[in-house]
Design a protein around this motif. Structure first.
Motif, PDB file in Angstrom:
ATOM      1  N   GLN A  27       0.823  -1.203   0.000  1.00 12.84           N
ATOM      2  CA  GLN A  27       0.000   0.000   0.000  1.00 12.84           C
ATOM      3  C   GLN A  27       0.863   1.261   0.000  1.00 12.84           C
ATOM      4  OE1 GLN A  27      -0.341  -2.472   2.244  1.00 12.84           O
ATOM      5  NE2 GLN A  27      -2.256  -3.423   1.622  1.00 12.84           N
ATOM      6  N   THR A  28       1.883   1.282   0.835  1.00 12.07           N
ATOM      7  CA  THR A  28       2.777   2.442   0.913  1.00 12.07           C
ATOM      8  C   THR A  28       3.481   2.664  -0.418  1.00 12.07           C
ATOM      9  OG1 THR A  28       3.152   2.071   3.265  1.00 12.07           O
ATOM     10  CG2 THR A  28       4.766   3.427   2.112  1.00 12.07           C
ATOM     11  N   LEU A  29       4.027   1.598  -0.977  1.00 12.60           N
ATOM     12  CA  LEU A  29       4.738   1.723  -2.247  1.00 12.60           C
ATOM     13  C   LEU A  29       3.798   2.119  -3.377  1.00 12.60           C
ATOM     14  CD1 LEU A  29       7.164  -1.315  -1.978  1.00 12.60           C
ATOM     15  CD2 LEU A  29       7.737   1.107  -1.789  1.00 12.60           C
ATOM     16  N   GLU A  30       2.615   1.531  -3.398  1.00  9.48           N
ATOM     17  CA  GLU A  30       1.664   1.869  -4.453  1.00  9.48           C
ATOM     18  C   GLU A  30       1.267   3.340  -4.377  1.00  9.48           C
ATOM     19  OE1 GLU A  30      -2.687   0.632  -6.269  1.00  9.48           O
ATOM     20  OE2 GLU A  30      -1.734  -0.686  -4.808  1.00  9.48           O
ATOM     21  N   GLN A  31       0.976   3.837  -3.189  1.00  7.24           N
ATOM     22  CA  GLN A  31       0.624   5.249  -3.034  1.00  7.24           C
ATOM     23  C   GLN A  31       1.761   6.144  -3.508  1.00  7.24           C
ATOM     24  OE1 GLN A  31      -0.284   5.543   1.114  1.00  7.24           O
ATOM     25  NE2 GLN A  31      -2.443   5.010   0.842  1.00  7.24           N
ATOM     26  N   ARG A  32       2.977   5.795  -3.118  1.00  2.11           N
ATOM     27  CA  ARG A  32       4.150   6.607  -3.488  1.00  2.11           C
ATOM     28  C   ARG A  32       4.355   6.608  -5.003  1.00  2.11           C
ATOM     29  NH1 ARG A  32       6.945  10.878  -2.772  1.00  2.11           N
ATOM     30  NH2 ARG A  32       9.157  10.623  -2.915  1.00  2.11           N
ATOM     31  N   LEU A  58       2.108  -4.641 -10.301  1.00  7.84           N
ATOM     32  CA  LEU A  58       1.867  -6.081 -10.330  1.00  7.84           C
ATOM     33  C   LEU A  58       3.122  -6.846  -9.910  1.00  7.84           C
ATOM     34  CD1 LEU A  58      -0.165  -8.333 -11.091  1.00  7.84           C
ATOM     35  CD2 LEU A  58       0.832  -8.270 -13.378  1.00  7.84           C
ATOM     36  N   GLU A  59       4.272  -6.441 -10.438  1.00  7.61           N
ATOM     37  CA  GLU A  59       5.541  -7.087 -10.072  1.00  7.61           C
ATOM     38  C   GLU A  59       5.872  -6.856  -8.604  1.00  7.61           C
ATOM     39  OE1 GLU A  59       7.389  -9.278 -11.823  1.00  7.61           O
ATOM     40  OE2 GLU A  59       5.726  -9.117 -13.239  1.00  7.61           O
ATOM     41  N   LEU A  60       5.585  -5.659  -8.095  1.00 11.63           N
ATOM     42  CA  LEU A  60       5.811  -5.383  -6.675  1.00 11.63           C
ATOM     43  C   LEU A  60       4.993  -6.327  -5.802  1.00 11.63           C
ATOM     44  CD1 LEU A  60       5.907  -1.504  -6.298  1.00 11.63           C
ATOM     45  CD2 LEU A  60       7.626  -3.124  -5.526  1.00 11.63           C
ATOM     46  N   GLY A  61       3.750  -6.552  -6.203  1.00 11.87           N
ATOM     47  CA  GLY A  61       2.903  -7.479  -5.466  1.00 11.87           C
ATOM     48  C   GLY A  61       3.469  -8.881  -5.452  1.00 11.87           C
ATOM     49  N   LYS A  62       3.992  -9.324  -6.578  1.00 11.10           N
ATOM     50  CA  LYS A  62       4.609 -10.652  -6.655  1.00 11.10           C
ATOM     51  C   LYS A  62       5.847 -10.731  -5.762  1.00 11.10           C
ATOM     52  CE  LYS A  62       3.222 -11.599 -11.423  1.00 11.10           C
ATOM     53  NZ  LYS A  62       3.739 -11.757 -12.794  1.00 11.10           N
ATOM     54  N   MET A  63       6.665  -9.677  -5.798  1.00  9.72           N
ATOM     55  CA  MET A  63       7.874  -9.659  -4.987  1.00  9.72           C
ATOM     56  C   MET A  63       7.546  -9.685  -3.504  1.00  9.72           C
ATOM     57  SD  MET A  63      10.476  -6.972  -6.823  1.00  9.72           S
ATOM     58  CE  MET A  63      11.344  -6.735  -5.307  1.00  9.72           C
ATOM     59  N   GLN A  64       6.507  -8.966  -3.114  1.00 14.53           N
ATOM     60  CA  GLN A  64       6.191  -8.855  -1.698  1.00 14.53           C
ATOM     61  C   GLN A  64       5.822 -10.207  -1.085  1.00 14.53           C
ATOM     62  OE1 GLN A  64       3.205  -6.008  -0.440  1.00 14.53           O
ATOM     63  NE2 GLN A  64       4.567  -5.546   1.251  1.00 14.53           N
ATOM     64  N   ARG A  65       5.295 -11.104  -1.868  1.00 17.71           N
ATOM     65  CA  ARG A  65       4.978 -12.438  -1.344  1.00 17.71           C
ATOM     66  C   ARG A  65       6.231 -13.193  -0.921  1.00 17.71           C
ATOM     67  NH1 ARG A  65       1.484 -14.080  -6.183  1.00 17.71           N
ATOM     68  NH2 ARG A  65       1.208 -11.902  -6.618  1.00 17.71           N
ATOM     69  N   ARG A  66       7.374 -12.798  -1.470  1.00 15.11           N
ATOM     70  CA  ARG A  66       8.633 -13.473  -1.136  1.00 15.11           C
ATOM     71  C   ARG A  66       9.434 -12.721  -0.072  1.00 15.11           C
ATOM     72  NH1 ARG A  66       8.553 -14.374  -7.036  1.00 15.11           N
ATOM     73  NH2 ARG A  66       9.539 -12.358  -7.227  1.00 15.11           N
ATOM     74  N   TYR A  67       8.919 -11.614   0.427  1.00  9.69           N
ATOM     75  CA  TYR A  67       9.632 -10.861   1.469  1.00  9.69           C
ATOM     76  C   TYR A  67       9.715 -11.683   2.750  1.00  9.69           C
ATOM     77  CZ  TYR A  67       9.145  -6.377  -1.043  1.00  9.69           C
ATOM     78  OH  TYR A  67       9.219  -5.356  -1.938  1.00  9.69           O
ATOM     79  N   HIS A  68      10.791 -11.497   3.486  1.00 12.27           N
ATOM     80  CA  HIS A  68      10.932 -12.122   4.792  1.00 12.27           C
ATOM     81  C   HIS A  68      10.072 -11.366   5.799  1.00 12.27           C
ATOM     82  CE1 HIS A  68      14.467 -14.432   3.565  1.00 12.27           C
ATOM     83  NE2 HIS A  68      14.885 -13.351   2.969  1.00 12.27           N
ATOM     84  N   SER A  69       9.540 -12.076   6.760  1.00 16.93           N
ATOM     85  CA  SER A  69       8.795 -11.400   7.814  1.00 16.93           C
ATOM     86  C   SER A  69       9.560 -11.434   9.129  1.00 16.93           C
ATOM     87  CB  SER A  69       7.414 -12.033   7.988  1.00 16.93           C
ATOM     88  OG  SER A  69       7.545 -13.402   8.253  1.00 16.93           O
TER      89      SER A  69
END
Length: 115
Positions: A27-32, A58-69
């Motif tokens: 959300q933050t990245l999309e708004q920016r 769309l690519e950001l969304g795909k990448m975010q699924r692989r982010y470490h938590s």
């Protein structure tokens, strides 16, 4: 890092991979990105094309699924760097930093730039 050594300052690099934080939230990245896109001149938008922003999001969304938590991977590196008698020069936190970014750093730019 090397320049600071001349002043007796030891610089240690902590290079994390991608982690899920408030800064990297979709959300933050999309708004920016949308805000930046709206301020671009129309001729520059035309150079990038109509679908550029949506494809990027769309690519950001795909990448975010692989982010470490698990941010402890980063804080553990920080703790070791601060408390170890002889800390390493570089710490890489996360599988992507170790598996992708370290090997890429040894390759010539002509190979890594397209990647």
């Amino acid at each position: 890092r090397i320049e600071m050594g001349n002043f007796g300052v030891k610089v240690i690099l902590i290079e994390p991979g991608y982690f899920r934080t408030a800064i990297t939230s979709h959300q933050t990245l999309e708004q920016r990105f949308r805000s930046l896109w709206e301020r671009l001149p129309e001729e520059l938008k035309a150079l990038y094309g109509d679908n550029y922003l949506e494809d990027l999001l769309l690519e950001l969304g795909k990448m975010q699924r692989r982010y470490h938590s698990d941010l402890s991977l980063v804080t553990d590196c920080m703790e070791h760097a601060l408390t170890c008698r002889y800390p390493r020069t570089r710490y890489s936190a996360g599988w992507d930093a170790k598996l992708i970014y370290i090997p890429l750093s040894y390759l010539p730019s002509a190979l890594t730039d397209p990647l």
